[in-house]
Structure formats: C-alpha cells, structure tokens
Design an enzyme around this catalytic site. Structure first.
Site, PDB file in Angstrom:
ATOM      1  CE  LYS A 199      36.329  37.147  43.565  1.00  0.00           C
ATOM      2  NZ  LYS A 199      37.568  36.866  44.291  1.00  0.00           N
ATOM      3  CB  CYS A 200      36.316  43.746  39.139  1.00  0.00           C
ATOM      4  SG  CYS A 200      36.371  43.755  37.357  1.00  0.00           S
TER       5      CYS A 200
END
Lengths: 111, 120, 118
Positions: free
Chosen positions: A109-110
């Site tokens: 996600k990051c």
C-alpha cells in the site's frame, strides 16, 4: 478461507481476494478475476496481465504503479508505458487490478 | 538553524529510542531548530498499537510522543505496510491517537524538506 | 533531490530487516533521490545466490535486487572487509556491486545528505 470456484474446484484466495498461491494461476482464473473487477479482457489487457506476471516471476515482487509504467515503456514503448493507457485498461488502478488478474499478491500500500 | 527529520526503526518498548527521540527533539526545538517529521518504520511501528496495556508505574512513551508531536505540530507518521504486517493496525484495529498512517513514498518525499535525518 | 545512502547490515537468513530496507531503498529511488546502497557486515550474505533455495523460508527478497537497474540505482557497494572476514570472493556476488575499502567508504559517507542503516 475465501476461494474462487473454477470448474467446480475451489482455488484458495488470500484475505484481500487475491490468489493465495501464485502457481495456481491459469488464464481461466484470470478471466474470473477480471469478471469480478468488471473488466472484459481484450488482447491489450492480456498483454499487461502477462507483463506483470512475468515481472513478478523475474523480480519476486509485484510492481508498484510507477515502476510498472517505466518497465512497460522500456519493453513495449511509450504508447503503452504510460499511466493514462494503463488506467484506461484498469480503471480502478492498474497495479491493483492487473496484479490480481495475473494471480500475484497485492502490491504494498505504502509505495 | 537546521530542519530535522527523525526516523525510528526499533521497537519502542524493548529499547530506549522513544525516550531518546523526545530528548533529542526537545533539545533541538529549544535551540531553535525545526523538526519536519518523525517516521516510524520496521519494529518502531509497534508503538502505534492502540491496545497496549502498561502498568501505571511504567512510562507510556508512545502516548507522550504523540502529545509532544501534537504540541509542536510535528508530523508523526508510520509506515502502514510495516504496521499491517505486524498486526499492529488493521481494518478493525485503528492506530493509537496522534499517529498518522503514511507510506515510504511520503517519507521519501519529505527528505527534500530537511537538512538532517537522525535515526533512533 | 538528496544523496541518500542506505546501509544494509543484516543477514538475510534470520531477519527481514534487509527486506524492509529494500522497500525503503526502492521508495527513495522512486521519488528520484540519488540513492546509494552499501552492503556491510552480515548483509554481504544477501548478495549470495543461496537464498533462492526452495527451503529458505523467509521471503527471497535478494532476488528483487535486480530491480536496482530499473529504478536507476547505480551506486551499489559492498564492504571489502566484510567479504574478507566471511571468506566471500567478489565473483561470488550475485549482483553488480563495487567493492569498497575503508577509505572509499569514508568518502562515500562524506558525499551523503542522509544515511539510513538497517
């Protein structure tokens, strides 16, 4: 554990609805994932799906969006290696949708 | 005057890094320096767990750090992926108040805002 | 853009520190920082091809080092002393990395805006 039913066989999925085991993948599974993503696979889609799968097999990592664009531009030219083209094919996010259809783990996600 | 970024990478319960980072940050601010962000990565994300249970006679440094950052308007960020992998946060488990989910991409972009990065 | 050095220090066999450092390296490179990577101490084991064995139960992230080229990470270094201590020859290394001695490493550190260890 969630699963996808293909030819009356249960194929296990992870908690995000991605394929649990990379090696379970078939083109038929890809078609089913695409249906769940509301995408009708054209040859242009297949090209990206095979590309991200090949990417994973080589680098042991699902490509983040930026790097997918770059790798595609290098290999398939700037017409295909741009985010507009990829978003046209995979409107909910190419990294997210193409990796799912290609049977890869969900990208981080990051990044 | 310098602008600092602070990076925490080890477990705040098992180490003194939370105490150290606050001492450093206080000293830096007292000297007129600025702190742009504090980023928790790797095992430091354990401090983001909202459901830790500490006896009253043990300092709750993770909460102190959140208050400190709020007082001084310092961005207190943690890597969401590192936290999810460790089960620290999830859809049903929110982060401790004051800690903001971010990504490595944001941390990377903030490097242009600072003169020095100090790791704890 | 900043000159950022990430120093890998840990063996790939007993922790995922190197793996998370790799994510950090790629994130830095993705936003166009001038990233350098130094493998020192037990991290030189990350450069052996042996982690590709099927019985290796941590994620075989060293295979992803091939991404360095795609991310334009050209400054990849390995500590000569660490190789010597562990009896690893430069030609055993699975990726393109320049071997640096103590003086070179000092110069490398001096060129950086930021240094991150993992």
């Amino acid at each position: 554990m969630a699963h996808l039913t293909i030819n009356e066989t249960a194929v296990p999925l992870d908690q995000h609805g991605y394929l649990a085991n990379l090696q379970d993948w078939t083109e038929q599974i890809a078609v089913e994932f695409a249906r769940l993503e509301n995408i009708v696979l054209t040859s242009a889609h297949w090209e990206v799906v095979h590309f991200v799968r090949q990417f994973y097999l080589e680098f042991n990592s699902s490509p983040a969006m930026r790097i997918l664009v770059k790798a595609m531009a290098q290999q398939l030219g700037p017409d295909k290696g741009n985010s507009k083209y990829l978003f046209m094919l995979f409107p909910q996010g190419p990294a997210k949708q193409a990796t799912r259809i290609a049977g890869l783990p969900k990208p981080a996600k990051c990044l | 005057m310098a602008r600092f970024g602070l990076l925490l990478t080890c477990n705040g319960f098992a180490n003194q890094n939370l105490a150290s980072v606050m001492l450093f940050a206080r000293a830096a601010l007292n000297k007129g320096h600025e702190i742009d962000h504090l980023f928790l990565y790797q095992d430091a994300v354990y401090s983001v767990a909202a459901h830790t249970d500490l006896p009253a006679d043990e300092p709750d440094l993770a909460s102190e750090l959140a208050q400190f950052c709020q007082q001084h308007a310092i961005a207190l960020l943690f890597c969401i992926t590192a936290a999810e992998k460790r089960g620290v946060v999830s859809d049903i488990r929110p982060a401790r108040a004051g800690y903001i989910a971010a990504g490595l991409a944001e941390f990377a972009m903030r490097q242009v805002n600072i003169d020095k990065l100090v790791q704890f | 853009m900043r000159n950022i050095l990430v120093i890998q220090q840990h063996s790939p066999f007993n922790s995922s520190k190197g793996r998370e450092a790799l994510d950090l390296i790629l994130a830095m490179a993705a936003v166009e920082h001038n990233v350098s990577v130094l493998f020192s101490g037990d991290a030189v084991y990350q450069l052996l091809s042996s982690q590709d064995h099927v019985d290796f139960k941590l994620k075989a992230y060293p295979r992803s080092f091939k991404l360095f080229a795609l991310y334009d990470i050209e400054h990849v270094y390995v500590c000569q002393h660490a190789l010597q201590q562990r009896g690893i020859e430069a030609h055993d290394i699975s990726i393109r990395a320049k071997v640096l001695d103590k003086t070179d490493i000092a110069l490398l550190l001096a060129r950086q805006h930021q240094v991150i260890t993992s």
